[in-house]
Design a protein around this motif. Structure first.
Motif, short mmCIF file in Angstrom:
data_model
loop_
_atom_site.label_atom_id
_atom_site.label_comp_id
_atom_site.label_asym_id
_atom_site.label_seq_id
_atom_site.Cartn_x
_atom_site.Cartn_y
_atom_site.Cartn_z
N PRO B 19 0.83 -1.19 0.00
CA PRO B 19 0.00 0.00 0.00
C PRO B 19 0.87 1.24 0.00
CG PRO B 19 -0.14 -1.15 2.10
CD PRO B 19 0.65 -2.01 1.18
N ARG B 22 1.77 6.93 3.61
CA ARG B 22 0.99 8.14 3.85
C ARG B 22 1.66 8.95 4.94
NH1 ARG B 22 -4.77 7.61 5.14
NH2 ARG B 22 -4.97 8.57 3.12
N GLY B 33 -11.69 6.80 -2.74
CA GLY B 33 -12.23 6.49 -1.42
C GLY B 33 -13.74 6.63 -1.37
N LEU B 117 -12.54 0.77 9.43
CA LEU B 117 -12.48 1.59 8.22
C LEU B 117 -11.67 2.85 8.46
CD1 LEU B 117 -16.08 1.36 6.76
CD2 LEU B 117 -13.97 0.49 5.77
N GLN B 118 -11.84 3.42 9.66
CA GLN B 118 -11.08 4.64 9.97
C GLN B 118 -9.59 4.35 10.05
OE1 GLN B 118 -13.61 5.42 13.41
NE2 GLN B 118 -13.85 7.50 12.68
N MET B 119 -9.25 3.10 10.39
CA MET B 119 -7.84 2.72 10.45
C MET B 119 -7.24 2.63 9.05
SD MET B 119 -6.56 2.24 13.44
CE MET B 119 -5.11 1.20 13.16
N SER B 120 -8.05 2.42 8.04
CA SER B 120 -7.53 2.20 6.69
C SER B 120 -7.18 3.54 6.05
CB SER B 120 -8.58 1.46 5.86
OG SER B 120 -9.60 2.36 5.50
N HIS B 121 -6.87 3.48 4.77
CA HIS B 121 -6.51 4.71 4.08
C HIS B 121 -7.71 5.56 3.70
CE1 HIS B 121 -2.18 3.50 2.75
NE2 HIS B 121 -2.42 3.25 4.02
N LEU B 122 -8.92 5.12 4.05
CA LEU B 122 -10.09 5.96 3.79
C LEU B 122 -10.03 7.17 4.72
CD1 LEU B 122 -12.93 3.30 3.54
CD2 LEU B 122 -11.85 4.54 1.68
#
Ligand code: ADP
Ligand code: MG
Lengths: 312, 419
Positions: B19, B22, B33, B117-122
């Motif tokens: 990935p 960031r 996203g 989901l908040q942990m991901s790159h979104l």
């Protein structure tokens, strides 16, 4: 960051110093300090409500600490929380899954959320499902999974983006004994792959064989050296049971060995296996009829019990 | 499990992923996203069997109404049926989309699927807008499902295609806004029951509450005006004079009356003029009014030549709103003072000049009335205030949502955990 001053930070995957966080009047984490190195497994042990989950949330970049310093893979969650989140695979203690989606879809979409191309994400999802032994469930909706299976799906989800740091919040909850053994092996594998792993748990017997280090936590504080000394001490303890406990205790007293008498014999401290073999030979030579001789048991569990802190 | 099997699987699990790295803590939405989040939402919120039954019932009712609107289409052009279908699209959208969005964030958080989901790159923006679009899409489905009726009734409505598209656009915009309001409530309230109720209350406030506020605030802009009339003072009359007067009223022959017998009195009466023009903007903030204000203007006189249907529902609402915007007719000064005495004793002269003059008077009044009607019906459309309010509501709601979704959290919704 200046390399000269904070050189250890760079080698530690997780470095936490004096972190605190309150929710209103509840001081969930009061002062927590710990470090985890790459390739190491560290246990976070403490009674319910001592702040393990809150600490992990702060490490994962989801919750802002009130004070204290955190570095995850060299990043500060306050200024660079996206980098922190990208470095972390987090398995929450709350099991959540998209009920309508299959296990494979879940992992694929999660991978896409990490900007992994769909085909790759799907392939990785399949291999992760195999790794946690859910391959038969790849095409079944997540709502049919049992608690333990959901737990394993959640573990697989934490790994979709190949994180360098793993935070596992009570991963052994709800697992059957066999799955626990598998979990232990998996965690060791993760460490062997060079990941830093922080596991919170109260299934202490399993942790003993899984972890390199243990951090004890009580009422929001990590117990540093005291607890470490207690664990080291607990690892020395041997239980000796004899047919005639009094004869055993008399022999130990005459040999000027420190011991704690028990109903069936004694507990004493022996450093190392060679010393243990010698001690046993000496006892037998003294004519004591020893029928049990061995380490007392889970060092972590002993320490945990010895801490004798209240539950919240 | 034995160690060999794990080792056997090890190579397979090493599907390499990298990935992108960031930095910082971005929150702005990105196309990738947003579309991924919307896809996730649409897939996982597929309704259950119960849900389908509920939607089915709602839909059957709507279709029944639309069917009857379509069947009872009169031979000549009529826009009302088309407008009823538009109202249905709006109603269904305003009921379903905010209900869905109002459980979206606190529901996810309760189920424990929001934090991963908040942990991901979104980013927070991705999650917010993805969820908004996913809920809103359901109302677009409703529009598509009702489109046969829409097209059928449109053909007979006298509207132009562009006008239809504009009004439908306004409807979808209003639905989008109240979907965002629902989402904002779900980001604020911990419990789904509370956020759904608050979402519908907000909708209710803007659709019905503004009408009530308008009604109440007109009371603040009233003006007392007085009018003076003259009457014969009946109490002072002698019995003979009274009898003579009654007689004269019956026969219509007033010549026998002697003015000296009759005393005249002035009587003043008060009435209220309501200056609605000062508070008409409250009406214009109403999203439903905003939508009707995007509808075409129908001239009450020339609609036939213009190729329009007679003024229908929306045109009537436009007229009512315009009346409020214009306020009361200039002055009621054109009120003709009623003067009983003058009427009685100048009857002779009055009757001479009557007929034509009366006719003229009538015609004049009629013309004034028509002119007013024309002015009211043709007053420029005023959707701008409503659009502004709706837009502000949309932006404000999304701002709240994005702020509430940004991690690391400083403050949590009271009574909730992150996970
Ligand atoms: N969001 C929250 N709001 C209020 N209190 C909280 C919240 N999260 C945790 N706490 C409190 O903080 C303490 C630590 O909780 P937690 O970290 O979940 O403990 P553990 O995971 O060790 O069992 C508990 O007393 C808990 O009630
Ligand atoms: Mg916990």
């Amino acid at each position: 960051m200046t390399v000269t001053q904070e050189a250890p930070v760079l080698t530690d995957a997780i470095a936490v110093e004096g972190v605190a966080r309150s929710f209103g009047s509840v001081r969930a984490v009061d002062s927590a300090s710990l470090t985890v190195r790459h390739g190491h497994v560290t246990a976070l042990i403490g009674p319910n409500g001592c702040g393990k989950t809150t600490l992990m949330l702060m490490l994962s970049g989801l919750l802002r600490p009130d004070s204290g310093e955190i570095r995850i893979a060299g990043h500060d969650p306050r200024t660079d929380s996206a980098a922190v989140r990208a470095a972390i695979g987090w398995m929450p203690d709350q099991l959540g899954s998209w009920d309508n989606l299959t296990c494979l879809q879940t992992l694929t979409l999660m991978g896409e959320a990490y900007r992994i191309p769909r085909a790759t994400a799907r392939e990785r999802g399949l291999s992760l499902l195999r790794r946690v032994h859910l391959e038969e469930f790849a095409e079944r909706p997540a709502r049919v999974l049992s608690r333990g299976q959901k737990q394993r799906l959640s573990l697989a989800r934490a790994l979709v983006h190949d994180p360098a740091v793993l935070l596992l919040d009570e991963p052994a909850n709800g697992l059957d004994p066999r799955s626990r053994v598998e979990l232990r092996d998996l965690v060791r594998e993760f460490a062997a792959e060079g990941r830093a792993v922080l596991v919170s748990s109260h299934v202490l017997a399993e942790l003993d064989e899984m972890v390199d280090d243990a951090v004890f936590m009580s009422k929001g504080r990590t117990l540093g050296d005291d607890a470490a000394a207690m664990v080291a001490d607990a690892r020395l303890k041997y239980r000796i049971d004899a047919l005639d406990p009094e004869a055993l205790q008399a022999a130990l007293t005459s040999g000027q060995v420190d011991f704690e008498p028990t109903a069936t014999g004694a507990v004493t401290r022996i450093d190392g296996e060679a010393n243990a073999a010698q001690a046993l030979a000496w006892l037998v030579g003294q004519g004591v009829q020893v029928h049990r001789f061995g380490p007392v048991g889970s060092a972590l569990e002993q320490t945990y019990m010895a801490m004798n802190e209240e539950r919240r | 499990m034995s160690t060999e099997t794990t080792e056997h699987h090890l190579p397979a699990s090493d599907v390499a992923v990298n990935p992108p790295p960031r930095t910082g803590n971005p929150w702005l939405p990105t196309p990738h996203g947003v579309s991924l989040m919307a896809r996730i939402e649409l897939r996982r919120r597929r309704p259950s069997t119960k849900g389908y039954i509920l939607y089915g019932i709602l839909f059957a009712i709507v279709i029944a109404i639309c069917l009857s609107a379509a069947i009872f289409t009169p031979a000549q052009l009529s826009s009302t049926n088309f407008e009823i279908v538009l109202v249905m699209v709006l109603g269904v959208g305003m009921l379903i989309a905010p209900s869905l969005s109002a459980t979206s964030i606190n529901g996810d958080s309760g189920e424990g699927v929001l934090a991963p989901l908040q942990m991901s790159h979104l980013t927070a923006g991705d999650i917010a807008i993805g969820k908004l679009l996913a809920s809103w899409t359901v109302s677009v489905f409703a529009l598509v499902a009702l489109s046969p009726f829409l097209v059928y009734t449109f053909l007979n409505s006298g509207w132009r295609v562009g006008e239809m598209l504009m009004t439908i656009g306004a409807i979808l915009f209003v639905v989008l806004t109240f979907t965002a309001v629902g989402l904002a409530w779900s980001a604020i309230a911990a419990r789904a029951v509370a956020s759904v109720a608050l979402a519908h209350l907000t909708t209710g406030f803007f659709v019905i509450g503004t009408l009530i506020v308008f009604g109440v605030s007109t009371l603040l802009f009233t003006e007392e005006a007085t009018q003076r009339d003259r009457y014969i003072d009946w109490e002072q009359l002698t019995p003979e004079a009274e009898e003579a007067l009654n007689e004269a009223y019956m026969t219509g022959d007033y010549s026998a009356l002697d003015p000296a017998d009759y005393q005249c009195v002035d009587s003043e009466w008060a009435y209220t003029i309501t200056h609605t023009e000062h508070v008409a903007w409250i009406l214009l903030t109403n999203p439903a009014v905003m939508i009707t204000e995007t509808a075409p203007i129908v001239d009450p006189e020339t609609w036939e030549e213009d190729g329009r249907a007679a003024p229908g529902l929306f045109a009537t609402i436009h007229q009512l709103v315009s009346q409020a915007r214009l306020g009361p007719v200039e002055q009621l000064d054109d009120h003709i003072v009623y003067d009983e005495c003058a009427q009685l004793f100048q009857q002779a002269e009055a009757s001479d000049m009557s007929d034509e003059e009366l006719e003229e008077n009538w015609a004049e009044e009629e013309a004034r009335h028509m002119e007013r009607q024309q002015e009211v019906a043709n007053l420029d459309r005023a959707p701008w205030i409503g659009l502004g309010v709706t837009g502000a509501l949309l932006v404000g709601s999304m701002w709240i949502v994005v702020n509430r979704l940004r991690v690391p959290y400083k403050k949590l919704r009271s009574g909730t955990r992150v996970a």
